[in-house]
Design a protein around this motif. Sequence first.
Motif, mmCIF file in Angstrom:
data_model
loop_
_atom_site.group_PDB
_atom_site.id
_atom_site.type_symbol
_atom_site.label_atom_id
_atom_site.label_comp_id
_atom_site.label_asym_id
_atom_site.label_seq_id
_atom_site.Cartn_x
_atom_site.Cartn_y
_atom_site.Cartn_z
ATOM 1 N N THR A 8 -11.312 -0.203 4.764
ATOM 2 C CA THR A 8 -10.722 -0.740 3.825
ATOM 3 C C THR A 8 -9.089 -1.725 3.911
ATOM 4 O O THR A 8 -9.351 -2.234 3.798
ATOM 5 N N ILE A 9 -8.502 -1.462 5.190
ATOM 6 C CA ILE A 9 -7.306 -1.303 5.613
ATOM 7 C C ILE A 9 -7.811 -1.962 6.731
ATOM 8 O O ILE A 9 -7.122 -3.622 7.323
ATOM 9 N N ARG B 105 -7.524 1.316 -5.199
ATOM 10 C CA ARG B 105 -6.420 -0.145 -5.664
ATOM 11 C C ARG B 105 -6.165 -1.002 -4.972
ATOM 12 O O ARG B 105 -5.009 -2.864 -5.699
ATOM 13 N N TYR B 106 -5.851 -0.958 -3.101
ATOM 14 C CA TYR B 106 -5.960 -1.810 -2.387
ATOM 15 C C TYR B 106 -6.522 -3.506 -2.200
ATOM 16 O O TYR B 106 -7.748 -3.220 -2.575
ATOM 17 N N THR B 107 -6.069 -4.177 -2.823
ATOM 18 C CA THR B 107 -6.547 -5.905 -2.377
ATOM 19 C C THR B 107 -5.339 -6.389 -0.988
ATOM 20 O O THR B 107 -5.866 -7.890 -1.193
ATOM 21 N N GLY B 108 -4.920 -5.683 -0.160
ATOM 22 C CA GLY B 108 -4.398 -6.815 0.232
ATOM 23 C C GLY B 108 -5.309 -6.744 1.456
ATOM 24 O O GLY B 108 -6.472 -6.327 1.504
ATOM 25 N N TYR B 109 -4.887 -8.302 2.788
ATOM 26 C CA TYR B 109 -5.996 -8.156 3.744
ATOM 27 C C TYR B 109 -6.088 -6.804 4.315
ATOM 28 O O TYR B 109 -5.460 -5.865 4.468
#
Lengths: 321, 499
Positions: free
Chosen positions: B314-315, B472-476
């Motif tokens: 995800t990251i 909840r991470y919505t960054g790139y």
Amino acid sequence: MLSRIRKLKAAGVVGINNRNRGYIMPHNPRALYARVDDKVETKRLAIAAGIAVPELYGLIHAVREAKDFERMVEGRKDFVIKPAHGSGGKGILVITDRRRDMYIKGDGHALTAAEVQHHIENVLGGVYSLGGQPDQAIIEYRVKFDRVFEAVSYRGVPDIRVLVYRGVPAMAMLRLPTRSSDGRANLHQGAVGAGIDMLTGATTLAVCKNRRIVEHPDFGTPLGGLEIPGWPALLLLAARCHELAPLGYLGVDMVLDAELGPLILELNARPGLGIQIANGRGLRGVLNHIDAAAPLPTDAAARVAVMRAYYEGLSDPPVDL
Amino acid sequence: MYAKITRLGLPLLPHQLEQVWSVEAKIEFEASRHATVVDFDIPDKLGQFVRLDEYFISRGYGLNVGIRDHDRRAEWSTRQARGAQRLYYRLEAVPQSEDDPGEQSRHLPAPPNTPTYEEPLASAIQDVLGDVRDESANVFTFVSQTLVKLNAQAPNDNVMIIRNNLERGSEAWVDRLIYVLAGANITARRVRGVILEDRAANQHLTPWLEVHNGTRWEGFDPQTGNRGYPENFLRWSVSDEPLLRAEGGRNVNVSFSVSRYAKSPTMVARARGVANDTFLASTMLYNLPVNSQNVYRILLMVPFGALVVAFMRTIVGLPTLGTFMPILVAIAFRETELAWGIALFVLITASGLSLRFYLERLQLLLVPRLCSVLVLVVLVMTIISLVSAKLGIDKGFSIALFPIVILTMVIERMSVIWEESGPGQALKEGLGSLSVAILGYLVMKNEHLTHLVFLFPESLLILLAMFILMGRYTGYRLLEVARFKDIVEAPSSDAKPHP
């Protein structure tokens, strides 16, 4: 790195995590996925709504029926076999011709009936389906694509992907098969994506394997400035697909058939983000505009107008044009 | 978790050692052919120390340990004993990790009856106590002052009378002090303790004075009047009873020897927990059988492997074949060690893949085909084991722990991707999975983490919080930044506008 992240943010580029949490989760209820993930169901809904789809020749449910495919395609020179639950263009077999008892694939290879049958069995076994569950094989009409695209597509069928957000067409691209995509129109397999000016229907920029290009990698033909015939009708058709499957974040794949005009190929509940690269702009701007326009009109034409208002209001043309 | 560290003294790092004191009491006596009963005062509350364990070494004696009159005593008995006898009592103790709030005696000890002193002792005590009473504020300062006075270098007559030529520092001296203090209605008692000193042999118990001020006991040096206890004072006995009684024995002698050694603090903490009988101790995984402990050592680390997978997906945005496949491969790496693990993984996948391509020609149905690949994977693993056994490489055996079903799925998925998206994509995803597996292995093998999570399984809640945050991470994703590069940084020379 950080400066690029800032630039991407400023350009309104939506990332996968953001797409999943910000758009797909709130707007795409799970229960509706069946309507788009099952292509047979999509087809049925479209026919019921009076939306044109490629004609269904036959449906194969079980391995013992696999050999029946020959009866289904009897008298037809060309057809397409695809998994009902496939994704990303996987498992689609395009037969363009028949010679004696051989079937000629899109790339010119000849297959025996047994090989075609094996492909069908693979489809039924779930090799290509989401999550690997047993699947059905669809045998349907092969689209004869419009000649406008002849110079820019390698073998397969070019299609038009419209991203429809809450019923409003938000962004679109023309997807052109290449040699490396093996005639398929999926960007991650190496197809070319050409951004489309939402107001005029002319192609703008193009992307292949996430990189900006100006010419088709196989033919060297320019990819910009291609006029898509009947663009307003296509937009309307895309907007109407929201009624088939009221998913807030929906990818609509359409083809322009030379004889039948625009046809809906399939719907996609998780459309990718490569469309942003093809158009040279982030999605956030238009998505925010649509969010701000809520409640959205129930009439498809009025929804298209919401989109037009956004793009007409943009003073700057897409990047680099 | 905090309580576990402070109350049980669980170490945050592996391989820390804690000092453990071992005190041995040796009881020697001459037995006279008759029935012999040895009654020995053994410690109950150790003051600044906590008892980890105790051992009674006494051949031919029956042992009975019990509490009599608030006093813990051991009773050895035998019907017949002849000649020199030796009994041992060994005690292991560690310092109390938190300051003990002191012995909170629930029952207030009854104040002593004022003794009727005889003259001239009576007036001497009256004078001394009278002097001190004017100069002190509370019970403790009163006691302190009294002791200073009675221990003065240049004693006056009153003090001389009270001293009565008693050797200061002896038990009798402490008893004398208690007797004097009773004159002021002060509750005092004599305790005996061992002053712990490494490699001390033939030690004797040191008498000490304890005074109760109405709420708690406080120690006083009977020779100086200083408040407190000597350093490393292990309180052995608080009773007025004699330390040792031997019926049917002569020349009874008891001596103490002290030694110090290092012990794994987890063992100490465990024993400390048992000794204090805390709820905390019962939550520790050490209470499980050793087999299950080892399973949990691995199991508790799996979420950390998952953390690596979640982070990378995800990251960072690295594709892997299946979500949990890298974790399972990482677990297998634990047994094979990294270099071998990678070699075996590559070998098995490569051979499985080539066999899978051969099977493709037979045009089999999906599930039987998967099973065929499974058979081949097992055969390849067997062959590798046999060959490595021939070559004398024992690492080959541990291959059996490779998750064969998962490997089979990996092979199948890789071959589908190979056909669909070309070998490049298949290798990319294969390598992605492998690198995530390697990373996961490195994290899961981390000794510090294993140690921490085993002692504090509740720290997995921190991980849970991290997963929720990540969800909840919505960054790139990091790889997206490279993917979308051309949206914002298209080289202008390439992307000329069309004519």
